[in-house]
Enzyme design. Structure first.
Site, PDB file in Angstrom:
ATOM      1  N   GLY A 178      28.984  32.166  -4.907  1.00 46.38           N
ATOM      2  CA  GLY A 178      27.840  31.333  -4.563  1.00 46.38           C
ATOM      3  C   GLY A 178      26.841  31.210  -5.691  1.00 46.38           C
ATOM      4  CB  SER A 179      26.570  31.902  -9.051  1.00 49.06           C
ATOM      5  OG  SER A 179      25.489  31.871  -9.961  1.00 49.06           O
ATOM      6  CG  LEU A 183      26.140  27.228  -5.562  1.00 46.44           C
ATOM      7  CD1 LEU A 183      24.630  27.376  -5.558  1.00 46.44           C
ATOM      8  CD2 LEU A 183      26.698  27.462  -4.158  1.00 46.44           C
ATOM      9  CD  GLU A 200      27.194  35.414  -3.463  1.00 44.87           C
ATOM     10  OE1 GLU A 200      26.950  36.593  -3.792  1.00 44.87           O
ATOM     11  OE2 GLU A 200      27.787  34.612  -4.212  1.00 44.87           O
ATOM     12  N   GLY A 267      32.478  34.587 -11.695  1.00 43.45           N
ATOM     13  CA  GLY A 267      31.962  35.066 -12.969  1.00 43.45           C
ATOM     14  C   GLY A 267      32.931  34.792 -14.100  1.00 43.45           C
ATOM     15  CG  HIS A 441       2.234   6.226 -11.471  1.00 38.87           C
ATOM     16  ND1 HIS A 441       2.504   7.157 -10.489  1.00 38.87           N
ATOM     17  CD2 HIS A 441       2.193   5.007 -10.853  1.00 38.87           C
ATOM     18  CE1 HIS A 441       2.595   6.545  -9.329  1.00 38.87           C
ATOM     19  NE2 HIS A 441       2.419   5.246  -9.523  1.00 38.87           N
TER      20      HIS A 441
END
Length: 459
Positions: A178-179, A183, A200, A267, A441
């Site tokens: 779950g890193s 993801l 995870e 990993g 803007h």
């Protein structure tokens, strides 16, 4: 008989070719060695191909939402995965080819293809060739970690590298991890049309981030129909017919996730195990990363390690900075060092997370007196106009010095916006440098000064 060079570079990832260009441009006779495809992880299995897939997944998502914008598309949205892969391959292969043409075209540079192994502190063997140099630069990168998961040897699985060969839509993709990598793949395949379960081991996603960032990312993924399974701390794998079943815990009523395909994203490990580092006396840590000092020198004089294999950064941009540090010290009489750089990276889900400096948790642990500014993306006009108002932005300031300590920007273009804060941090200027700036803007960046004008003390 050995071939003598003034420098040998092992690997053509992000740092290698640029260093070869600088060294050969200074008149050195250089050898550069590549055992596989030119360009390393980023070009072949990392940044470029995955972000190309992310772009296709974003287009799929936007097409499905077209009616929200008043755009009518006739018929259901379908995804041609073979074409998605073909587009990815074309872009990735062009980048790899360009790197190869670059290094082959360098003056005073000889390209060797094959696996490099040290035979001593100044000799490297590639096939039948023995190369010798007083300067050797290791740039061998890393690969996916395969975890010690019971039953894994009995099931088929994918990694970030083998995912590059997928030209079909998995019916149900189980992502273990779950890193960042997990993801990104999870969201993109959900958008392509797969069912997706993200598994995870820990109590939350992307655990290096603050808890509210993890929670916001989880909410974004779950809103798209991704099943997130946390606290999966006793993982196993087995076959069940044509399914892959992942056991999530070892309790009596054991949770399981059954899917058609399994992706491991837990990993990375460095590609240092087959280099013969022991023959050169090069020290590594317990995880196989080559130990280096602030100027990326190993414990052996005349040998440097750059990029993912030195454990000092796991990103393309840190690898390239490694090249800049080495080149500056060797050629420019400019004593640069690793600790000069500020941590910065991004999670390329949609919307992306841009990160610089400390997390809020890290800043609190530092004992500093803090000021924090936060703004939800629902109050950012550009995000609302685009219909992409998930997430929030946050900046952390040292209350005594006014220095920006870190920032998290989870939201549309957050991966770009965060650099306005990063540049002020590098300039070592106070937050008022940007809080008093007048931005254009309507943009996302214009809300960074607004956020910094409303800093609140942290208890």
């Amino acid at each position: 008989m050995s071939q003598r060079f003034e420098a040998i570079i092992i690997g053509t990832g992000q740092a290698g070719p640029a260093l070869a260009a600088r060294l050969s441009g200074s008149g050195m006779k250089v050898a550069i060695i590549e055992r596989g495809r030119f360009g390393g992880t980023c070009v072949n299995t990392g940044c470029i191909p995955t972000k190309t897939l992310v772009a296709s997944a974003y287009a799929a998502r936007l097409a499905r939402r077209a009616a929200e914008y008043g755009v009518v598309i006739g018929g259901p949205i379908t995804i041609d995965m073979k074409q998605v892969k073909a587009r990815k391959d074309q872009i990735s292969e062009r980048s790899s080819s360009n790197v190869e043409k670059w290094v082959r075209g360098l003056a005073h540079c000889t390209v060797y293809q094959g696996h490099a192994r040290f035979e001593s502190a100044n000799t490297v063997r590639v096939g039948d060739e023995l190369l010798e140099a007083e300067r050797i630069f290791i740039n061998v990168g890393g690969r996916a970690l395969i975890p010690p998961m019971p039953g894994l040897d009995q099931v088929p699985y994918l990694t970030n590298s083998t995912m590059m060969d997928v030209d079909f839509l998995p019916e149900h993709l189980i992502v273990v991890g779950g890193s960042y990598i997990g993801l990104e793949f999870g969201q993109m395949y959900r958008r392509f049309g797969s069912r997706v379960t993200i598994v995870e081991r820990g109590p939350r996603l992307i655990q290096r981030e603050d808890e509210d960032v993890s929670q916001a990312v989880q909410e974004i993924l779950e809103a798209e129909g991704i099943d997130v399974q946390l606290d999966s701390n006793c993982l196993t794998a087995r076959r069940d017919g044509d399914k892959v079943v992942v056991g999530l815990d070892c309790s009596g009523g054991a949770r399981e996730a059954a899917g058609s395909h399994l992706l491991l994203a837990v990993g990375r490990v460095p590609n240092t195990d087959a280099l013969g580092l022991d023959k050169a006396g090069i020290a590594t840590n317990a995880h196989g990363y080559i130990e280096v000092d602030e100027q990326l020198r190993t414990n052996v004089p005349g040998i440097w390690a750059l990029g993912d294999c030195n454990g000092r950064g796991a990103f393309t941009h840190t690898s390239y900075n490694d090249y800049e540090i080495v080149a500056a010290n060797l050629l420019d009489n400019d004593p640069r060092k690793v600790s000069d750089r500020i941590p910065a990276y991004a999670l390329f889900i949609d919307p992306p997370l841009g990160r610089v400096g400390m997390t809020l948790n890290e800043a609190k642990q530092s004992g500093r007196k803090l000021l924090v500014g936060t703004r939800p993306m629902t109050r950012v006009g550009r995000a609302v106009e685009k219909g992409e108002s998930q997430g929030f932005m946050r900046a952390i300031v040292d209350a005594d010095t006014g220095a920006i300590l870190g920032a998290s920007i989870l939201g549309v273009t957050g991966d770009e916006v965060v650099h306005s804060l990063l540049d002020v941090m590098y300039a070592e200027m106070p937050y008022t440098t940007i809080s008093r700036a007048v931005h254009v803007h309507p943009t996302v960046t214009e809300l960074v000064p607004t956020m910094l004008q409303d800093l609140q003390p942290v208890a």
